[in-house]
Write a protein that holds these residues in place. Structure first.
Motif, short mmCIF file in Angstrom:
data_model
loop_
_atom_site.label_atom_id
_atom_site.label_comp_id
_atom_site.label_asym_id
_atom_site.label_seq_id
_atom_site.Cartn_x
_atom_site.Cartn_y
_atom_site.Cartn_z
N ARG A 132 0.85 -1.19 0.00
CA ARG A 132 0.00 0.00 0.00
C ARG A 132 0.88 1.24 0.00
N LEU B 224 -10.69 5.52 -8.52
CA LEU B 224 -11.47 5.48 -7.29
C LEU B 224 -11.28 4.14 -6.59
N GLU C 299 -7.15 3.48 -5.98
CA GLU C 299 -6.57 4.32 -4.94
C GLU C 299 -7.16 4.02 -3.57
N SER C 300 -8.46 3.72 -3.53
CA SER C 300 -9.07 3.39 -2.25
C SER C 300 -8.50 2.10 -1.70
N TYR C 301 -8.24 1.13 -2.57
CA TYR C 301 -7.74 -0.16 -2.10
C TYR C 301 -6.25 -0.07 -1.70
N GLY D 263 -4.58 2.71 -0.97
CA GLY D 263 -4.27 3.85 -0.11
C GLY D 263 -3.41 4.89 -0.80
N GLN E 78 -9.25 8.52 -4.42
CA GLN E 78 -9.42 8.35 -2.98
C GLN E 78 -10.13 9.56 -2.38
N PHE F 210 -13.77 9.15 -3.14
CA PHE F 210 -14.36 8.11 -2.29
C PHE F 210 -14.62 8.64 -0.88
N GLU F 211 -13.66 9.34 -0.32
CA GLU F 211 -13.84 9.90 1.02
C GLU F 211 -14.95 10.95 1.03
N THR G 212 -18.33 9.04 1.05
CA THR G 212 -18.66 8.42 2.34
C THR G 212 -18.95 9.46 3.42
#
Length: 312
Positions: free
Chosen positions: A166, A255, A258-260, A262, A268, A271-272, A275
């Motif tokens: 990561r 999305l 990068e989320s997976y 980090g 990312q 995604f943030e 949420t």
């Protein structure tokens, strides 16, 4: 001049339509961050004050007009979650996403073109069936499954353990290659099936036209026909697919990746924002993506005449 004005008007109407629909969805169906900011035990007065600070007490169309003004001036406001100016956030994250996604995007398209040409040359034979079968198999596998498989195989002690699991601590070319390799391989594996199927269909259609049959009748080799005639005359759909894939790859593909992994890119950040209900970030990403689509459409149509003089 009139065709340019016509395209510009179409682009403006498209931007207005996309931004209006997305704004309606975010305003009426998006999460309300006021409750997150004030906490669970807030009073009605505190919630009302936060709503006022967020501008949600204003009429809908005034808020939409303010949204359009922000896009036009690139004064995109401040993130409700982090307090960072949205423009500064985009300046920081978009280059990371581009550096992450461009290698896989380019390799996926080049490999798709090469496999499409190979399948077209062997149309109806075992080579064509093998390439088509592998393409369908690649299309049927979930992107998340592919990412996990490559990570386990290349980044953990259960596999080769060659690359970081990561993060994005890039300080030079060597570290960049370390962090970008696994996401690039995953992206190529997922996209090459779709690209190969598309390019094969384009090449097969072009290879059945009269001028190709005439070239064969005059004894031209299959290699010359594919590279000089089929590929050249297929540049319009190729460029169209490549150009219109750019915003989707940068936003949608990054999305998940990068989320997976980090990685601090625009994917990312989006995604943030989803949420947490961070509407300034969401509005900026959606609006600027719509603008990018329109600009790409105008640029692509302008390239058509350079690629094919028959296009009016």
């Amino acid at each position: 001049m009139l065709p340019f004005l016509h395209k510009a008007l179409q682009g403006i109407l498209l931007i207005l339509g996309v931004t209006f629909v997305s704004f309606v969805l975010m305003v009426w169906f998006g999460p309300d961050q006021a409750y997150t900011l004030v906490g669970k035990n807030a009073t009605a007065e505190q919630i009302e004050e936060v709503q006022r600070q967020l501008g949600r007490d204003q009429p809908f169309f005034r808020r939409y007009a303010s949204y359009l003004a922000e896009l036009a001036t690139l004064d995109l406001g401040t993130s409700n979650a982090s307090g960072e100016p949205v423009r500064a956030m985009l300046t920081r994250t978009v280059p990371v996403s581009l550096a992450l996604m461009i290698p896989g995007f380019v390799l996926g398209n080049l490999l798709g073109i090469a496999l499409g040409l190979a399948a077209t040359r062997r149309r109806g034979r075992w080579g064509d069936r093998l390439i088509s079968g592998l393409s369908v198999a690649g299309m049927s596998i979930s992107f998340l499954v592919v990412i996990i498989a490559f990570q386990v195989l290349l980044s953990t002690p259960y596999g080769l353990d060659l690359f970081p699991v990561r993060g994005w601590q890039v300080t030079g070319l060597g570290s960049y290659l370390q962090y970008v390799t696994v996401p690039t391989l995953a992206l190529v594996f997922v996209t090459v099936g779709y690209n190969t199927r598309f390019y094969r269909a384009v090449f097969v259609e072009e290879s059945g036209k009269d001028h190709i049959r005439t070239a064969r009748a005059y004894g031209a080799s299959e290699t010359l026909i594919l590279w000089k005639h089929v590929l050249k005359n297929s540049l319009v759909p190729i460029v169209t697919r490549v150009m219109f894939s750019i915003p989707l790859v940068v936003i949608s593909g990054s999305l998940l990746i990068e989320s997976y992994f980090g990685i601090p890119g625009i994917g990312q950040a989006t995604f943030e924002a989803i949420t947490s209900g961070d509407q300034p970030v969401l509005k900026a990403v959606v609006g600027l993506t719509a603008v990018a689509f329109v600009l790409i459409q105008i640029a692509t149509e302008s390239m058509y005449r350079l690629l094919d003089p028959r296009v009016q």
